[in-house]
Design a protein around this motif. Structure first.
Motif, mmCIF file in Angstrom:
data_model
loop_
_atom_site.group_PDB
_atom_site.id
_atom_site.type_symbol
_atom_site.label_atom_id
_atom_site.label_comp_id
_atom_site.label_asym_id
_atom_site.label_seq_id
_atom_site.Cartn_x
_atom_site.Cartn_y
_atom_site.Cartn_z
ATOM 1 N N CYS A 268 11.931 4.564 -16.928
ATOM 2 C CA CYS A 268 11.762 5.566 -15.879
ATOM 3 C C CYS A 268 11.017 6.797 -16.387
ATOM 4 O O CYS A 268 10.940 7.071 -17.579
ATOM 5 C CB CYS A 268 13.122 5.987 -15.310
ATOM 6 S SG CYS A 268 14.021 7.187 -16.329
ATOM 7 N N ASN A 269 10.464 7.517 -15.438
ATOM 8 C CA ASN A 269 9.858 8.828 -15.699
ATOM 9 C C ASN A 269 10.268 9.712 -14.530
ATOM 10 O O ASN A 269 9.501 9.912 -13.583
ATOM 11 C CB ASN A 269 8.338 8.699 -15.795
ATOM 12 C CG ASN A 269 7.658 10.029 -16.083
ATOM 13 O OD1 ASN A 269 8.325 11.031 -16.349
ATOM 14 N ND2 ASN A 269 6.347 10.062 -16.016
ATOM 15 N N PRO A 270 11.511 10.232 -14.533
ATOM 16 C CA PRO A 270 12.058 10.858 -13.328
ATOM 17 C C PRO A 270 11.309 12.118 -12.908
ATOM 18 O O PRO A 270 11.005 12.986 -13.733
ATOM 19 C CB PRO A 270 13.508 11.196 -13.736
ATOM 20 C CG PRO A 270 13.494 11.245 -15.223
ATOM 21 C CD PRO A 270 12.453 10.264 -15.669
ATOM 22 N N LEU A 271 11.003 12.199 -11.623
ATOM 23 C CA LEU A 271 10.330 13.375 -11.095
ATOM 24 C C LEU A 271 11.125 14.645 -11.382
ATOM 25 O O LEU A 271 10.558 15.710 -11.632
ATOM 26 C CB LEU A 271 10.139 13.240 -9.577
ATOM 27 C CG LEU A 271 9.119 12.233 -9.086
ATOM 28 C CD1 LEU A 271 9.817 11.032 -8.484
ATOM 29 C CD2 LEU A 271 8.199 12.857 -8.063
ATOM 30 N N LYS A 272 12.456 14.521 -11.352
ATOM 31 C CA LYS A 272 13.285 15.723 -11.491
ATOM 32 C C LYS A 272 13.169 16.365 -12.864
ATOM 33 O O LYS A 272 13.449 17.558 -13.005
ATOM 34 C CB LYS A 272 14.744 15.411 -11.159
ATOM 35 C CG LYS A 272 15.429 14.429 -12.100
ATOM 36 C CD LYS A 272 16.865 14.176 -11.681
ATOM 37 C CE LYS A 272 16.989 13.481 -10.371
ATOM 38 N NZ LYS A 272 16.422 12.115 -10.359
ATOM 39 N N LEU A 273 12.734 15.623 -13.890
ATOM 40 C CA LEU A 273 12.584 16.230 -15.215
ATOM 41 C C LEU A 273 11.585 17.379 -15.171
ATOM 42 O O LEU A 273 11.871 18.483 -15.648
ATOM 43 C CB LEU A 273 12.152 15.164 -16.227
ATOM 44 C CG LEU A 273 11.743 15.690 -17.617
ATOM 45 C CD1 LEU A 273 12.886 16.448 -18.279
ATOM 46 C CD2 LEU A 273 11.256 14.543 -18.505
ATOM 47 N N LEU A 274 10.401 17.138 -14.605
ATOM 48 C CA LEU A 274 9.393 18.189 -14.523
ATOM 49 C C LEU A 274 9.833 19.300 -13.573
ATOM 50 O O LEU A 274 9.548 20.482 -13.807
ATOM 51 C CB LEU A 274 8.059 17.607 -14.074
ATOM 52 C CG LEU A 274 7.407 16.584 -15.002
ATOM 53 C CD1 LEU A 274 6.062 16.129 -14.445
ATOM 54 C CD2 LEU A 274 7.225 17.154 -16.397
ATOM 55 N N GLU A 275 10.538 18.931 -12.504
ATOM 56 C CA GLU A 275 11.024 19.946 -11.566
ATOM 57 C C GLU A 275 12.079 20.824 -12.223
ATOM 58 O O GLU A 275 12.094 22.046 -12.021
ATOM 59 C CB GLU A 275 11.564 19.270 -10.309
ATOM 60 C CG GLU A 275 10.470 18.569 -9.497
ATOM 61 C CD GLU A 275 10.992 17.736 -8.357
ATOM 62 O OE1 GLU A 275 10.173 17.269 -7.534
ATOM 63 O OE2 GLU A 275 12.230 17.530 -8.272
ATOM 64 N N TYR A 276 12.954 20.223 -13.013
ATOM 65 C CA TYR A 276 13.934 21.007 -13.776
ATOM 66 C C TYR A 276 13.227 21.983 -14.720
ATOM 67 O O TYR A 276 13.622 23.148 -14.848
ATOM 68 C CB TYR A 276 14.817 20.084 -14.610
ATOM 69 C CG TYR A 276 15.929 19.349 -13.881
ATOM 70 C CD1 TYR A 276 16.225 19.573 -12.540
ATOM 71 C CD2 TYR A 276 16.692 18.402 -14.572
ATOM 72 C CE1 TYR A 276 17.259 18.887 -11.914
ATOM 73 C CE2 TYR A 276 17.727 17.714 -13.955
ATOM 74 C CZ TYR A 276 18.014 17.952 -12.634
ATOM 75 O OH TYR A 276 19.037 17.274 -12.023
ATOM 76 N N LEU A 277 12.191 21.496 -15.411
ATOM 77 C CA LEU A 277 11.469 22.362 -16.347
ATOM 78 C C LEU A 277 10.804 23.525 -15.613
ATOM 79 O O LEU A 277 10.826 24.668 -16.083
ATOM 80 C CB LEU A 277 10.421 21.548 -17.107
ATOM 81 C CG LEU A 277 10.964 20.584 -18.170
ATOM 82 C CD1 LEU A 277 9.893 19.604 -18.608
ATOM 83 C CD2 LEU A 277 11.482 21.368 -19.386
ATOM 84 N N ALA A 278 10.227 23.252 -14.447
ATOM 85 C CA ALA A 278 9.580 24.320 -13.681
ATOM 86 C C ALA A 278 10.597 25.333 -13.168
ATOM 87 O O ALA A 278 10.307 26.530 -13.082
ATOM 88 C CB ALA A 278 8.796 23.730 -12.517
ATOM 89 N N ALA A 279 11.812 24.863 -12.808
ATOM 90 C CA ALA A 279 12.845 25.765 -12.292
ATOM 91 C C ALA A 279 13.386 26.682 -13.372
ATOM 92 O O ALA A 279 13.853 27.786 -13.077
ATOM 93 C CB ALA A 279 13.974 24.953 -11.662
#
Length: 370
Positions: free
Chosen positions: A294-305
């Protein structure tokens, strides 16, 4: 300018990577978006029967999308079909059903030599029947490991889709490795940097009892480690644990503890109202074949938040490992959460080059070569 037919997930709800990419694609003429045609045959339970009837009568999955959220050049179509047909007869019937509905729509909208983009292998039987100028298969998940999928049936469709495709795009290195290297490229997930980094108001239902909060959003499914979550919540009674997203299990799998809160699914554009305000973001995954790919979308969203991230290990973390607290056990997760009180917030600059705009520009350059 190019026309496009997209076979993707149901438009709306928590948007898929395909939705993000299509929204940001520059210089496209008309796009016919076909809502999900299914990845498995229904079982004898109430939820599956409702879903099967919805597909047979052409109704979409209920989500959070509103007409204003659909780009002007995108026309959404719900096709009556047989989900994940397996036999030769059922596949031919499903193809005929879909073509009889779709071809008049293409004629009505004057769709000319479109690019056919599919993120669902089950569209394979339509390749070559839509006057398409090229086929792109975008694989965001390892369907052979994905729960709730008819693996053998989907594998047959996927094999045909890969043969028909001019180009295969994979969301992770592990996914790309499954396909012929001479026609496969890596296309990692992106992020809406502005949405997740610009200050958002705190949600009205956000717990505010003075406790630090560790949060997760995404589907409640069998890839989450509920034993780990239970142990950590018991170890940290002074913390609250917040979960947001649809429940894909036949029961609520979260531990029944006073400091665990489940708020259900939320619209995608409201997620920063939670993730910007909790103390730590969680990725408590099991180690299985699906998570390894997997490459979860939420990982990058967490980093941006910006909030510190505590996660169990999986390969897609490696690029961002210096920004993530990677843990192997409930004890390590508990200790890492305590230490987040002393960690600064991340800068959204970490993911500035990973925007959906940048990903879509790359895709647009690929379309020009087909």
């Amino acid at each position: 300018m190019r026309d496009m037919i997209v076979f993707g997930e149901d438009f709306g709800g928590l948007p898929s990577s395909t939705q993000h990419l299509i929204r940001h694609l520059p210089k496209m003429r008309k796009i016919i978006w076909v809502n999900s045609i299914g990845l498995r045959q229904p079982k004898l339970n109430a939820n599956d029967c409702r879903r099967a009837v919805s597909k047979l009568i052409g109704q979409p999955k209920q989500g959070f999308s509103t007409p204003s959220q659909v780009p002007d050049n995108v026309h959404i179509v719900n096709l009556r079909t047989i989900p994940a047909p397996s036999s030769h007869i059922s596949r031919q019937l499903a193809k005929t059903m879909m073509l009889n509905q779709l071809l008049p729509i293409l004629a009505e909208h004057h769709i000319e030599k479109p690019i056919l983009w599919s993120s669902l292998p089950t569209a394979a039987d339509l390749c070559g029947y839509l006057n398409e100028s090229g086929v792109i298969y975008y694989c965001g998940d390892d369907f052979s490991a994905l729960s709730g999928v008819d693996h053998h049936v989907v594998a047959e469709h996927e094999e045909k889709m890969v043969k028909k495709a001019n180009l295969v795009l994979g969301a992770s290195e592990a996914i790309c490795a499954k396909f012929p290297h001479n026609k496969t490229l890596l296309l990692p997930h992106g992020v809406d940097v502005d949405l997740f980094s610009q200050p958002a108001p705190i949600a009205l239902d956000f717990p505010q009892n003075g406790k630090p909060i560790a949060g997760f959003y995404g589907s409640l499914s069998n890839w989450l480690d509920y034993d780990l979550i239970n142990f950590v919540a018991l170890n940290l009674p002074g913390w609250d644990f917040l979960f947001i997203g649809p429940n894909e299990m036949p029961y609520n799998p979260l531990p029944k503890l006073a400091n665990i809160h489940y708020l259900g699914p939320k619209p995608h554009n409201q997620l920063p109202c939670y993730s910007q305000h909790w103390q730590a973001s969680l990725l408590p995954f099991k180690s299985n074949k699906q998570i390894q790919a997997c490459n979860p979308l939420k990982l990058l969203e967490y980093l941006a938040a910006g909030a510190p991230i505590v996660a169990t290990p999986f390969p897609a973390l490696e690029r961002y490992s210096k920004y993530v607290n990677v843990v192997e056990s409930a004890h390590e997760m508990s200790e890492a959460l305590k230490m987040t009180n002393y960690e600064p917030k991340h800068s959204a600059d970490i993911v500035a080059d990973d925007s959906w705009q940048a990903r879509s520009q790359f895709v647009r350059s690929l379309l020009d070569m087909i």
